[in-house]
Design a protein around this motif. Sequence first.
Motif, mmCIF file in Angstrom:
data_model
loop_
_atom_site.group_PDB
_atom_site.id
_atom_site.type_symbol
_atom_site.label_atom_id
_atom_site.label_comp_id
_atom_site.label_asym_id
_atom_site.label_seq_id
_atom_site.Cartn_x
_atom_site.Cartn_y
_atom_site.Cartn_z
ATOM 1 N N UNK A 174 0.850 -1.178 0.000
ATOM 2 C CA UNK A 174 0.000 0.000 0.000
ATOM 3 C C UNK A 174 0.888 1.232 0.000
ATOM 4 N N UNK A 175 0.647 2.153 -0.938
ATOM 5 C CA UNK A 175 1.482 3.352 -0.983
ATOM 6 C C UNK A 175 1.399 4.119 0.337
ATOM 7 N N UNK A 176 2.547 4.623 0.784
ATOM 8 C CA UNK A 176 2.629 5.334 2.050
ATOM 9 C C UNK A 176 1.758 6.579 2.037
ATOM 10 N N UNK A 177 1.704 7.258 0.896
ATOM 11 C CA UNK A 177 0.924 8.486 0.808
ATOM 12 C C UNK A 177 -0.553 8.232 1.085
ATOM 13 N N UNK A 178 -1.105 7.130 0.544
ATOM 14 C CA UNK A 178 -2.524 6.845 0.779
ATOM 15 C C UNK A 178 -2.785 6.455 2.226
ATOM 16 N N UNK A 179 -1.834 5.779 2.873
ATOM 17 C CA UNK A 179 -2.008 5.427 4.275
ATOM 18 C C UNK A 179 -1.979 6.657 5.168
ATOM 19 N N UNK A 180 -1.100 7.598 4.851
ATOM 20 C CA UNK A 180 -1.053 8.806 5.675
ATOM 21 C C UNK A 180 -2.311 9.627 5.497
ATOM 22 N N UNK A 181 -2.910 9.556 4.311
ATOM 23 C CA UNK A 181 -4.159 10.300 4.116
ATOM 24 C C UNK A 181 -5.288 9.690 4.941
ATOM 25 N N UNK A 182 -5.187 8.408 5.253
ATOM 26 C CA UNK A 182 -6.198 7.788 6.094
ATOM 27 C C UNK A 182 -6.183 8.358 7.504
ATOM 28 N N UNK A 183 -4.996 8.684 7.972
ATOM 29 C CA UNK A 183 -4.874 9.167 9.336
ATOM 30 C C UNK A 183 -5.179 10.654 9.459
ATOM 31 N N UNK A 184 -5.389 11.306 8.342
ATOM 32 C CA UNK A 184 -5.774 12.711 8.394
ATOM 33 C C UNK A 184 -7.079 12.887 7.632
ATOM 34 N N UNK A 185 -8.152 12.306 8.125
ATOM 35 C CA UNK A 185 -9.466 12.424 7.518
ATOM 36 C C UNK A 185 -9.890 13.881 7.569
ATOM 37 N N UNK A 186 -10.386 14.373 6.470
ATOM 38 C CA UNK A 186 -10.863 15.752 6.312
ATOM 39 C C UNK A 186 -9.805 16.778 6.706
ATOM 40 N N UNK A 187 -8.537 16.478 6.544
ATOM 41 C CA UNK A 187 -7.483 17.449 6.766
ATOM 42 C C UNK A 187 -7.074 17.637 8.214
ATOM 43 N N UNK A 188 -7.796 17.098 9.171
ATOM 44 C CA UNK A 188 -7.444 17.229 10.589
ATOM 45 C C UNK A 188 -6.826 15.920 11.049
ATOM 46 N N UNK A 189 -5.901 15.977 11.981
ATOM 47 C CA UNK A 189 -5.367 14.713 12.506
ATOM 48 C C UNK A 189 -6.488 13.888 13.122
ATOM 49 N N UNK A 190 -6.359 12.576 13.002
ATOM 50 C CA UNK A 190 -7.391 11.652 13.464
ATOM 51 C C UNK A 190 -7.690 11.827 14.942
ATOM 52 N N UNK A 191 -6.693 12.098 15.746
ATOM 53 C CA UNK A 191 -6.898 12.225 17.191
ATOM 54 C C UNK A 191 -7.841 13.372 17.520
ATOM 55 N N UNK A 192 -7.795 14.467 16.749
ATOM 56 C CA UNK A 192 -8.666 15.607 17.034
ATOM 57 C C UNK A 192 -10.096 15.374 16.573
ATOM 58 N N UNK A 193 -10.301 14.451 15.610
ATOM 59 C CA UNK A 193 -11.647 14.226 15.109
ATOM 60 C C UNK A 193 -12.411 13.192 15.926
ATOM 61 N N UNK B 93 -10.952 4.710 0.575
ATOM 62 C CA UNK B 93 -11.873 3.739 1.167
ATOM 63 C C UNK B 93 -11.304 2.335 1.106
ATOM 64 N N UNK B 94 -10.665 2.000 -0.001
ATOM 65 C CA UNK B 94 -10.050 0.684 -0.121
ATOM 66 C C UNK B 94 -8.938 0.538 0.914
ATOM 67 N N UNK B 95 -8.069 1.541 1.002
ATOM 68 C CA UNK B 95 -6.991 1.501 1.987
ATOM 69 C C UNK B 95 -7.549 1.392 3.397
ATOM 70 N N UNK B 96 -8.623 2.117 3.654
ATOM 71 C CA UNK B 96 -9.254 2.062 4.967
ATOM 72 C C UNK B 96 -9.773 0.654 5.255
ATOM 73 N N UNK B 97 -10.404 0.027 4.264
ATOM 74 C CA UNK B 97 -10.950 -1.317 4.486
ATOM 75 C C UNK B 97 -9.836 -2.322 4.756
#
Length: 163
Positions: free
Chosen positions: A3-22, A49-53
């Motif tokens: 899995x490309x690293x870029x797509x995985x990092x985008x998973x952890x920043x849903x809607x542009x905010x870090x996941x912890x804040x959301x 969505x695929x990466x998330x699944x």
Amino acid sequence: MRIPTKSLTSLFTLTGKPLARTLCTATETRTQKLERIADEIRDLTKLERYDYSVLWRHKMGLNKYGPAISGLGPSAASGSGAGSGEEAKAAEKSAFDLKLEKYDAAAKIKIIKEVRTFTDLGLKEAKELVEKVPVVLKKSLTKEEAEPILAKLKELGATVVLE
């Protein structure tokens, strides 16, 4: 699978905010939290969505090799050989598979027609299924559901068993 690293990092920043804040605040209700998570997942691209699944299945231990924890249950872990016979009677089989082992070549068409009546297969699919003998025709049937089908197929000249 890589899995490309870029797509995985985008998973952890849903809607542009870090996941912890959301994540859920103290005042957010359970329903609001679930709706917010569903909205965020809906807003992801197909690749995200695929990466998330993939990530979700990995975190839950549901990969292509089965569940992560496949151990013995509490009854099997006891190790006593005396109680295993009683447990086997208590866990009597309730779901059966209907298996076609062989059939008379003259009755092939009738058997295909009968297979179509209790499966939702088309003519071509039913024919291919019957020609793969021995084959499981239907899975997870109760004894009561399987008996009439079993009798009808035996009447047509097929050798059918419940497993």
